[in-house]
Design a protein around this motif. Structure first.
Motif, short mmCIF file in Angstrom:
data_model
loop_
_atom_site.label_atom_id
_atom_site.label_comp_id
_atom_site.label_asym_id
_atom_site.label_seq_id
_atom_site.Cartn_x
_atom_site.Cartn_y
_atom_site.Cartn_z
N HIS A 414 78.18 38.23 84.51
CA HIS A 414 78.85 37.00 84.09
C HIS A 414 77.79 36.03 83.59
CE1 HIS A 414 82.95 37.71 85.96
NE2 HIS A 414 82.24 38.77 86.30
N VAL A 415 77.78 35.80 82.27
CA VAL A 415 76.71 35.01 81.65
C VAL A 415 76.75 33.57 82.12
CG1 VAL A 415 75.80 34.18 79.45
CG2 VAL A 415 76.63 36.52 79.65
N ALA A 416 77.95 32.99 82.28
CA ALA A 416 78.04 31.58 82.68
C ALA A 416 77.40 31.38 84.04
CB ALA A 416 79.50 31.15 82.71
N ASP A 417 77.70 32.30 84.99
CA ASP A 417 77.10 32.17 86.33
C ASP A 417 75.60 32.40 86.28
OD1 ASP A 417 79.61 31.71 87.30
OD2 ASP A 417 79.95 33.77 87.97
N ALA A 418 75.17 33.39 85.51
CA ALA A 418 73.73 33.69 85.42
C ALA A 418 72.98 32.51 84.80
CB ALA A 418 73.51 34.95 84.61
N ALA A 419 73.54 31.91 83.73
CA ALA A 419 72.89 30.78 83.08
C ALA A 419 72.80 29.60 84.03
CB ALA A 419 73.65 30.39 81.81
N ARG A 420 73.86 29.41 84.83
CA ARG A 420 73.85 28.31 85.79
C ARG A 420 72.74 28.50 86.83
NH1 ARG A 420 78.84 27.78 85.85
NH2 ARG A 420 79.29 29.41 87.40
N LEU A 421 72.58 29.72 87.33
CA LEU A 421 71.52 30.00 88.30
C LEU A 421 70.14 29.82 87.69
CD1 LEU A 421 72.96 33.18 90.07
CD2 LEU A 421 72.68 30.89 91.06
N ALA A 422 70.03 30.14 86.39
CA ALA A 422 68.73 30.00 85.71
C ALA A 422 68.48 28.58 85.23
CB ALA A 422 68.68 30.95 84.51
N GLU A 423 69.48 27.71 85.41
CA GLU A 423 69.37 26.32 84.98
C GLU A 423 69.13 26.22 83.48
OE1 GLU A 423 66.42 24.46 87.43
OE2 GLU A 423 67.63 24.60 89.26
N ARG A 424 69.88 27.05 82.75
CA ARG A 424 69.81 27.06 81.29
C ARG A 424 71.24 27.02 80.74
NH1 ARG A 424 65.46 25.95 82.24
NH2 ARG A 424 63.49 26.87 81.53
N ASN A 425 71.44 26.43 79.54
CA ASN A 425 72.78 26.46 78.97
C ASN A 425 73.06 27.85 78.42
OD1 ASN A 425 72.03 26.66 76.10
ND2 ASN A 425 71.26 24.55 76.35
N ARG A 426 74.36 28.16 78.20
CA ARG A 426 74.74 29.52 77.81
C ARG A 426 74.15 29.94 76.47
NH1 ARG A 426 80.84 29.90 77.72
NH2 ARG A 426 80.75 27.64 77.56
N THR A 427 74.06 28.99 75.53
CA THR A 427 73.50 29.34 74.22
C THR A 427 72.06 29.82 74.35
OG1 THR A 427 74.88 27.68 73.13
CG2 THR A 427 72.93 28.45 71.92
N GLU A 428 71.25 29.06 75.10
CA GLU A 428 69.86 29.44 75.31
C GLU A 428 69.78 30.76 76.07
OE1 GLU A 428 65.76 27.69 77.38
OE2 GLU A 428 67.64 26.53 77.47
N PHE A 429 70.66 30.93 77.05
CA PHE A 429 70.63 32.15 77.87
C PHE A 429 70.98 33.37 77.02
CE2 PHE A 429 71.81 35.08 81.24
CZ PHE A 429 70.82 34.81 82.20
N TYR A 430 71.97 33.21 76.12
CA TYR A 430 72.32 34.32 75.23
C TYR A 430 71.15 34.70 74.32
CZ TYR A 430 77.23 35.42 76.06
OH TYR A 430 78.40 35.90 76.60
N ARG A 431 70.42 33.69 73.87
CA ARG A 431 69.23 33.98 73.02
C ARG A 431 68.20 34.80 73.80
NH1 ARG A 431 69.30 28.23 71.16
NH2 ARG A 431 70.50 28.16 69.22
N LEU A 432 68.03 34.45 75.06
CA LEU A 432 67.08 35.21 75.89
C LEU A 432 67.54 36.65 76.06
CD1 LEU A 432 66.23 32.59 78.68
CD2 LEU A 432 64.67 33.50 76.96
N LEU A 433 68.85 36.84 76.30
CA LEU A 433 69.38 38.19 76.44
C LEU A 433 69.17 38.99 75.16
CD1 LEU A 433 72.75 37.55 78.36
CD2 LEU A 433 70.53 38.25 79.30
N GLN A 434 69.45 38.33 74.01
CA GLN A 434 69.27 39.00 72.73
C GLN A 434 67.81 39.36 72.49
OE1 GLN A 434 70.48 36.65 69.35
NE2 GLN A 434 70.81 38.44 68.06
N LYS A 435 66.90 38.48 72.87
CA LYS A 435 65.47 38.71 72.71
C LYS A 435 65.01 39.97 73.44
CE LYS A 435 61.07 36.64 74.19
NZ LYS A 435 60.46 35.45 74.86
N HIS A 436 65.62 40.21 74.61
CA HIS A 436 65.20 41.35 75.43
C HIS A 436 66.16 42.53 75.32
CE1 HIS A 436 61.84 39.30 77.38
NE2 HIS A 436 62.61 38.22 77.45
N GLY A 437 67.10 42.46 74.40
CA GLY A 437 68.00 43.59 74.16
C GLY A 437 68.92 43.89 75.32
N LEU A 438 69.37 42.86 76.05
CA LEU A 438 70.22 43.04 77.23
C LEU A 438 71.67 42.75 76.88
CD1 LEU A 438 67.94 41.35 79.91
CD2 LEU A 438 68.27 43.80 79.53
N THR A 439 72.56 43.63 77.29
CA THR A 439 73.99 43.48 77.06
C THR A 439 74.69 43.19 78.38
OG1 THR A 439 73.85 45.09 75.27
CG2 THR A 439 76.05 44.59 76.12
#
Length: 459
Positions: A414-439
């Protein structure tokens, strides 16, 4: 006892041949693949290789080519089936000693082996006991055997010898061997490191001084030339000698006499000069750092010591020699190295040559608590890292990816929960996932319900 490396993937034939060769008085090492044969050759060089042509992976012909590149003087005999006879015949034209077709006559095989070994120079280890002049040089490699044969010829003359070779390769040991093999053996051997003595003191050390020659000269002092009279003077690291002193050394060599510092009269000396350097003296000549006339005086005969990496056959022999000596020093019962530890020694790069090998063996002997020195101690002494050492950028990338994977596992993708734990907004978190090839979907448990609308990145 001659050593034979036997290579065949047929266990029955391997056992039969091994028994026959051992009964004939040979020392036999058996392996089942060409790759294992090359690994064994890196640890210990046999006197002959006997190999089947048909092997799994690399075949016997490819093995021969590899041996020819690394050990051109090592004889190889091939065993071949009828289908590979043309290849074996072709191999003999490239240097294979001979080939035998299966099934072969045992007596013929032994005859061919004897003929091949007769062409191989006896190992230098066999000569050691009969040649005390070189008993301090532990070696079985062809490179060292050739060098020592040349050194023995040179030793009988009075020609000046320049020994070249990398630092730590044993230049002083070779100089001592030259002295022991020479007619001057009963007279002194005196060694001086020209790079280790301050320039202000080197002249006095070499030529001596008279009382009152300079402040602190309270007594007459015989120099090293006089100390070596009738014998051999070894000038180590001659390339580091200052230019002003090179002129005075040249005069001594020309006049065969020395004038101590502060003296008015010269003293005749009869000294053979052996010098050594790890520097490129040809380059030093071009740069004006070494006198050309002195160079030709010293370089009547040149002997070049190989680096330890160029004589890998000697590494197991040297390591065992040092173990025996150092085990006595530390009062320990150490028999040698575990096989994987010995292989690590044989394949290490050795930039410090024999001197580094001595240091490594001393360290493992000091720390060892078992009769066989384990691989872990050798790796520690060689400074082989037990964990992978990464650059900062790669370490950061791996940490970031592992951190994201951990969050996605924790939140079932769940990206929203993961971004919240990482203290990052979802847009930034999605960019990080894309950078590392994570689905994210790959981390969702079966039956998990996700709010698709919430999981979409903000535009």
């Amino acid at each position: 006892m001659s050593r034979i490396l036997l290579v065949d993937d047929d266990p029955d034939l391997l056992r039969l041949l091994s028994m026959r060769l051992i009964a004939a008085g040979y020392q036999v090492q058996t392996v089942e693949t060409a790759e294992a044969a090359l690994a064994q050759l890196s640890v210990e060089r046999p006197d002959l290789v006997l190999s089947d042509v048909q092997l799994p992976g690399m075949d016997g012909l490819a093995l021969f080519d590899a041996i020819r590149t690394r050990h051109p003087a090592l004889p190889v005999i091939l065993l071949t089936a009828h289908g590979t006879i043309p290849d074996a015949v072709d191999a003999t034209s490239r240097g294979v000693f001979t080939y035998l077709t299966k099934p072969f006559d045992g007596k013929v095989l032994l005859d061919r082996i004897a003929q091949a070994l007769a062409l191989v120079a006896p190992s230098s280890r066999d000569h050691t006991a009969r040649e005390p002049w070189r008993d301090a040089i532990v070696s079985r490699s062809p490179a060292m055997a050739d060098l020592l044969a040349e050194a023995k010829l040179v030793a009988t003359s009075d020609a000046s010898v320049l020994i070249r070779g990398p630092s730590g390769s044993g230049k002083e040991l070779l100089a001592q061997a030259l002295h022991k093999a020479s007619p001057r053996a009963s007279r002194p051997f005196v060694a001086v490191n020209c790079g280790a003595i301050p320039e202000a003191l080197l002249e006095s050390e070499l030529f001596g001084h008279v009382k009152g020659a300079f402040t602190g000269a309270v007594n007459h002092h015989r120099g090293l030339f006089q100390a070596a009279d009738g014998g051999t003077l070894f000038l180590d690291e001659i390339g580091d000698m200052p230019l002003a002193l090179q002129v005075k050394l040249l005069r001594v060599l020309q006049e065969r006499s020395v004038r101590p510092v502060g003296a008015s009269q010269s003293v005749p000396v009869d000294v053979r000069i052996v010098s050594a350097t790890h520097r490129d003296l040809d380059a030093a000549l071009l740069e004006g750092q070494f006198r050309e006339d002195l160079y030709y005086r010293l370089n009547v005969v040149t002997l070049t010591l190989p680096s330890l990496a160029e004589r890998r056959e000697d590494i197991p022999l040297l390591a065992q020699h040092f173990v025996e000596r150092l085990a006595r020093k530390y009062g320990k019962q150490i028999n040698g190295f575990a096989p994987d530890a010995l292989k690590a020694l044989a394949t290490a790069p050795w930039p410090g040559n024999v001197r580094q090998l001595v240091n490594v063996v001393e360290q493992v002997c000091a720390l060892s608590t078992t009769p066989l020195i384990p691989l872990s101690l050798v790796q520690r002494a060689l400074r082989v890292p037990s964990v992978e050492v990464l650059g900062y950028a790669e370490a950061r990338r791996r940490f970031e990816r592992d951190y994201l994977v951990g969050l996605l596992k924790l939140t079932d993708g769940h990206v929203a929960d993961a971004a919240r734990l990482a203290e990052r907004n979802r847009t930034e978190f999605y960019r990080l996932l894309q950078k590392h090839g994570l689905t994210p979907e790959l981390f969702r448990q079966e039956g998990s319900v996700a709010d698709e609308r919430q999981e979409k990145p903000a535009s």
